[in-house]
Write an enzyme that holds these catalytic residues in place. Structure first.
Site, PDB file in Angstrom:
ATOM      1  N   LYS A 196       0.834  -1.215   0.000  1.00 30.28           N
ATOM      2  CA  LYS A 196       0.000   0.000   0.000  1.00 30.28           C
ATOM      3  C   LYS A 196       0.869   1.265   0.000  1.00 30.28           C
ATOM      4  O   LYS A 196       0.641   2.175  -0.788  1.00 30.28           O
ATOM      5  CB  LYS A 196      -0.892  -0.002   1.256  1.00 30.28           C
ATOM      6  CG  LYS A 196      -1.565   1.330   1.518  1.00 30.28           C
ATOM      7  CD  LYS A 196      -2.415   1.325   2.769  1.00 30.28           C
ATOM      8  CE  LYS A 196      -1.694   1.618   4.062  1.00 30.28           C
ATOM      9  NZ  LYS A 196      -1.471   3.032   4.376  1.00 30.28           N
ATOM     10  N   ASN A 197       1.848   1.303   0.902  1.00 27.67           N
ATOM     11  CA  ASN A 197       2.594   2.555   1.056  1.00 27.67           C
ATOM     12  C   ASN A 197       3.615   2.781  -0.052  1.00 27.67           C
ATOM     13  O   ASN A 197       4.241   3.833  -0.112  1.00 27.67           O
ATOM     14  CB  ASN A 197       3.250   2.619   2.441  1.00 27.67           C
ATOM     15  CG  ASN A 197       2.201   2.782   3.528  1.00 27.67           C
ATOM     16  OD1 ASN A 197       1.044   3.102   3.235  1.00 27.67           O
ATOM     17  ND2 ASN A 197       2.591   2.554   4.776  1.00 27.67           N
ATOM     18  N   CYS A 248      -4.814  12.568  12.307  1.00 21.74           N
ATOM     19  CA  CYS A 248      -5.594  11.337  12.378  1.00 21.74           C
ATOM     20  C   CYS A 248      -5.394  10.734  13.752  1.00 21.74           C
ATOM     21  O   CYS A 248      -4.664  11.291  14.572  1.00 21.74           O
ATOM     22  CB  CYS A 248      -5.218  10.378  11.255  1.00 21.74           C
ATOM     23  SG  CYS A 248      -3.586   9.699  11.413  1.00 21.74           S
ATOM     24  N   ARG A 258       0.506  14.500  12.714  1.00 28.21           N
ATOM     25  CA  ARG A 258       0.911  14.352  11.323  1.00 28.21           C
ATOM     26  C   ARG A 258       1.181  15.684  10.615  1.00 28.21           C
ATOM     27  O   ARG A 258       0.496  16.063   9.653  1.00 28.21           O
ATOM     28  CB  ARG A 258      -0.116  13.503  10.570  1.00 28.21           C
ATOM     29  CG  ARG A 258      -0.505  12.300  11.415  1.00 28.21           C
ATOM     30  CD  ARG A 258      -0.768  11.042  10.735  1.00 28.21           C
ATOM     31  NE  ARG A 258       0.148  10.572   9.759  1.00 28.21           N
ATOM     32  CZ  ARG A 258      -0.105   9.518   8.999  1.00 28.21           C
ATOM     33  NH1 ARG A 258      -1.243   8.898   9.124  1.00 28.21           N
ATOM     34  NH2 ARG A 258       0.769   9.104   8.120  1.00 28.21           N
ATOM     35  N   ASP A 261       4.429   0.737  12.004  1.00 27.36           N
ATOM     36  CA  ASP A 261       3.254   0.078  11.424  1.00 27.36           C
ATOM     37  C   ASP A 261       3.102  -1.380  11.869  1.00 27.36           C
ATOM     38  O   ASP A 261       2.130  -2.049  11.493  1.00 27.36           O
ATOM     39  CB  ASP A 261       3.297   0.145   9.886  1.00 27.36           C
ATOM     40  CG  ASP A 261       3.086   1.560   9.376  1.00 27.36           C
ATOM     41  OD1 ASP A 261       2.635   2.410  10.158  1.00 27.36           O
ATOM     42  OD2 ASP A 261       3.369   1.816   8.188  1.00 27.36           O
ATOM     43  N   ARG A 320      -8.670  -0.603   4.324  1.00 27.50           N
ATOM     44  CA  ARG A 320      -7.802   0.441   3.764  1.00 27.50           C
ATOM     45  C   ARG A 320      -6.440  -0.130   3.398  1.00 27.50           C
ATOM     46  O   ARG A 320      -5.803   0.359   2.469  1.00 27.50           O
ATOM     47  CB  ARG A 320      -7.574   1.553   4.789  1.00 27.50           C
ATOM     48  CG  ARG A 320      -8.811   2.269   5.193  1.00 27.50           C
ATOM     49  CD  ARG A 320      -8.466   3.385   6.114  1.00 27.50           C
ATOM     50  NE  ARG A 320      -7.670   4.370   5.375  1.00 27.50           N
ATOM     51  CZ  ARG A 320      -7.560   5.635   5.703  1.00 27.50           C
ATOM     52  NH1 ARG A 320      -8.162   6.095   6.771  1.00 27.50           N
ATOM     53  NH2 ARG A 320      -6.835   6.458   4.981  1.00 27.50           N
TER      54      ARG A 320
HETATM   55  N1  EPU Z   1       6.891  14.448  10.542  1.00 24.64           N
HETATM   56  C1  EPU Z   1       7.182  15.753  10.827  1.00 24.64           C
HETATM   57  N2  EPU Z   1       7.063  16.658   9.813  1.00 24.64           N
HETATM   58  C2  EPU Z   1       6.704  16.308   8.557  1.00 24.64           C
HETATM   59  C3  EPU Z   1       6.410  14.967   8.282  1.00 24.64           C
HETATM   60  C4  EPU Z   1       6.516  14.054   9.299  1.00 24.64           C
HETATM   61  O1  EPU Z   1       7.515  16.112  11.957  1.00 24.64           O
HETATM   62  O2  EPU Z   1       6.641  17.184   7.696  1.00 24.64           O
HETATM   63  C5  EPU Z   1       7.004  13.449  11.611  1.00 24.64           C
HETATM   64  C6  EPU Z   1       5.695  12.721  11.882  1.00 24.64           C
HETATM   65  O3  EPU Z   1       4.879  13.453  12.769  1.00 24.64           O
HETATM   66  C7  EPU Z   1       6.170  11.432  12.466  1.00 24.64           C
HETATM   67  C8  EPU Z   1       7.456  11.156  11.674  1.00 24.64           C
HETATM   68  O4  EPU Z   1       7.863  12.430  11.165  1.00 24.64           O
HETATM   69  O5  EPU Z   1       6.534  11.639  13.800  1.00 24.64           O
HETATM   70  C9  EPU Z   1       7.349  10.154  10.549  1.00 24.64           C
HETATM   71  O6  EPU Z   1       6.278  10.501   9.690  1.00 24.64           O
HETATM   72  P1  EPU Z   1       6.337  10.228   8.136  1.00 24.64           P
HETATM   73  O7  EPU Z   1       6.277  11.535   7.420  1.00 24.64           O
HETATM   74  O8  EPU Z   1       7.474   9.326   7.807  1.00 24.64           O
HETATM   75  O9  EPU Z   1       4.957   9.474   7.910  1.00 24.64           O
HETATM   76  P2  EPU Z   1       4.124   9.514   6.565  1.00 24.64           P
HETATM   77  O10 EPU Z   1       5.049   9.591   5.429  1.00 24.64           O
HETATM   78  O11 EPU Z   1       3.048  10.501   6.680  1.00 24.64           O
HETATM   79  C10 EPU Z   1       4.151   6.936   6.120  1.00 24.64           C
HETATM   80  C11 EPU Z   1       3.139   5.836   6.019  1.00 24.64           C
HETATM   81  C12 EPU Z   1       2.593   5.512   7.412  1.00 24.64           C
HETATM   82  C13 EPU Z   1       3.771   5.116   8.306  1.00 24.64           C
HETATM   83  C14 EPU Z   1       4.810   6.240   8.338  1.00 24.64           C
HETATM   84  C15 EPU Z   1       6.041   5.918   9.133  1.00 24.64           C
HETATM   85  C16 EPU Z   1       2.184   6.134   3.818  1.00 24.64           C
HETATM   86  C17 EPU Z   1       0.997   6.434   2.996  1.00 24.64           C
HETATM   87  N3  EPU Z   1       2.044   6.215   5.138  1.00 24.64           N
HETATM   88  O12 EPU Z   1       3.443   8.080   6.621  1.00 24.64           O
HETATM   89  O13 EPU Z   1       1.737   4.385   7.246  1.00 24.64           O
HETATM   90  O14 EPU Z   1       3.316   4.863   9.614  1.00 24.64           O
HETATM   91  O15 EPU Z   1       5.211   6.554   6.980  1.00 24.64           O
HETATM   92  O16 EPU Z   1       6.656   4.798   8.635  1.00 24.64           O
HETATM   93  O17 EPU Z   1       3.229   5.790   3.292  1.00 24.64           O
HETATM   94  C18 EPU Z   1       0.025   2.884   7.789  1.00 24.64           C
HETATM   95  O18 EPU Z   1       0.257   2.287   6.722  1.00 24.64           O
HETATM   96  O19 EPU Z   1      -0.732   2.387   8.680  1.00 24.64           O
HETATM   97  C19 EPU Z   1       0.641   4.180   8.036  1.00 24.64           C
HETATM   98  C20 EPU Z   1       0.191   5.037   8.955  1.00 24.64           C
END
Ligand code: EPU
Length: 419
Positions: free
Chosen positions: A22-23, A115, A120, A306, A398
């Site tokens: 998915k990701n 969420c 986030r 995850d 999802r």
């Molecule tokens: N963060 C910041 N600033 C940003 C972006 C992120 O401080 O601009 C922080 C977040 O708050 C968090 C950390 O950095 O503490 C990591 O967040 P990341 O940006 O890596 O998460 P994401 O890219 O939004 C993806 C996956 C998530 C998974 C995370 C971490 C997708 C669509 N989602 O989210 O997947 O938990 O990486 O590995 O790729 C799931 O599949 O259940 C899921 C939530």
């Protein structure tokens, strides 16, 4: 609303096919916005998040066609404006921002909001796009980004919790069409980032270093259509591995990539689970009595957030004390109170959950709060005595393709009911 009814206590046995990740597929679908030419993506899982992304692309003007496990996308003419109504369903929709900015030089994407697992923020996405020359404002709930031309630049994308997966994806996509060289330091190293880089390179991008903390993107004038097969889902594989261990069964995970699962497999082995690594499959079997382990979630190649909830479900069965520390998302312990309904003894102390394992779980109705919490409840229900009803199955749909059918094939007594 649908629920899953699970009659627990049956060891899982047999073989399960791991679906596409998915990701990985979500940002790859977003990347198709970077070209007017047709793209074909293979091994696409049938998930509601994937369909949401399809709807977002269609809303932007792309032609999207799902054919079996393929999706064909052509973004001949697109608009750069994405409304709240279309992006709010899925937080991952933020990864359309980089491609829209690169293709149109102007975009307005509604902020998807937080969420249940945490705030986030997207400050790092914005920092990266600003470093490439975008002028960014937030107005009326929209992130507006404009630029005359994107120009490659060095940047540091590390944040409070380390790297950002979708932030790295957004910048990599935008930088592919920028003028000159972009150097992303503290880039996310997740296999999904590597898969996106592979797809972008197949489209004509020049990206090196993906999978390491330093990614170099040399901008090109245009990208072309490409075909791509998505990597297998390491989180789905980990979930089935844990389900096999929790039920004292033996399951072969076909298509799972052991090289994407080092941290998870290491912890499972420490907890007393036997893992046989094959080139493109894994055989998971409970060897002896489960042992407690301590684990901290970290960016890749550390233990994935995850899989935190699912591992917690397993550790409730391991006699002794396990400490699970969540370092990525601040409120990702929603499953704790639901696991308690099944008889688990877990205390939360700041970012850590102290699991006093070894109690027998017994079935009860439970409420799923997010995708991975739901998976943890399913695992606990499979291991518990009696019947567990997991409500709000849409969370599971999802991110897990046909989870109930796959579990049934492994012998689980699980059925979907409409309330
Ligand atoms: N963060 C910041 N600033 C940003 C972006 C992120 O401080 O601009 C922080 C977040 O708050 C968090 C950390 O950095 O503490 C990591 O967040 P990341 O940006 O890596 O998460 P994401 O890219 O939004 C993806 C996956 C998530 C998974 C995370 C971490 C997708 C669509 N989602 O989210 O997947 O938990 O990486 O590995 O790729 C799931 O599949 O259940 C899921 C939530």
């Amino acid at each position: 609303m649908e629920s899953l009814l699970i009659k627990g206590g049956v060891p899982l046995h047999g073989e399960v096919q791991i679906s596409g990740a998915k990701n990985a597929v979500l940002p790859i679908m977003a990347a198709t916005l970077l070209t007017a030419e047709p793209c074909v993506i293979r091994r696409v899982p049938n998930l509601s998040d994937v369909r949401f992304m399809g709807q977002i692309l269609e809303w932007l003007g792309a032609r999207v066609e799902f054919k079996g496990d393929e999706v064909h996308v052509q973004s001949a003419k697109i608009k750069g404006h994405a409304d709240y109504e279309i992006v709010r369903k899925m937080r991952g929709s933020i990864c359309i921002m980089g491609p829209l900015l690169a293709r149109l030089r102007k975009t307005a994407v509604s902020l998807p909001g937080g969420c249940v697992i945490g705030a986030r923020p997207i400050n790092l996405h914005l920092k990266g796009l600003a470093a490439l020359g975008a002028r960014i404002t937030i107005e009326k709930g929209y992130v507006q980004a404009v630029t005359r031309k994107l120009v490659g630049a060095p940047m540091f994308l590390g944040g409070r919790a380390g790297s950002t997966v979708l932030g790295t994806a957004n910048v990599m996509m935008a930088a592919s069409l920028a003028e000159g060289v972009t150097l992303i330091e503290s880039a996310a190293c997740e296999p999904e980032v590597v898969d996106l880089a592979r797809f972008l390179n197949a489209m004509g991008a020049r990206i090196t270093g993906a999978g390491s903390p330093t990614i170099t993107v040399t901008g090109v004038k245009a990208l072309h259509g490409a075909e791509h097969e998505v990597i297998p889902d390491r989180i789905e594989a980990a979930t089935f591995a844990i389900a096999a261990a929790a039920t004292n069964g033996e399951v072969s995970l076909r298509g799972a990539r052991p090289e994407h699962l080092h941290a998870v497999l290491d912890k499972l082995e420490e907890a007393g689970v036997d893992i046989q690594r094959r080139a493109s499959s894994l055989i998971v079997r409970r060897k002896a009595r489960l042992k407690p382990v301590d684990v901290t979630t970290l960016p890749y190649s550390g233990f994935p957030t995850d899989v935190q909830a699912q591992l917690m479900a397993l550790l409730t069965l391991a006699p002794g004390i396990s400490i699970i520390t969540e370092r990525i998302f601040e409120s990702r312990f929603m499953h704790v109170s639901e696991l308690a309904r099944l008889g688990a003894d877990i205390e939360i102390e700041g970012p850590s959950a102290i699991v006093k394992g070894g109690r027998r779980l017994s079935g009860a109705p439970v409420m799923a709060s997010d995708l991975r919490a739901s998976a943890a409840l399913v695992i606990a229900g499979l291991a518990a005595r009696g019947t567990t009803q997991v409500n709000r199955v849409y969370h599971l749909d999802r991110g897990y393709e046909d989870i109930d059918a796959k579990l049934r094939k492994l012998g689980a007594r699980i059925q979907r009911i409409e309330e």
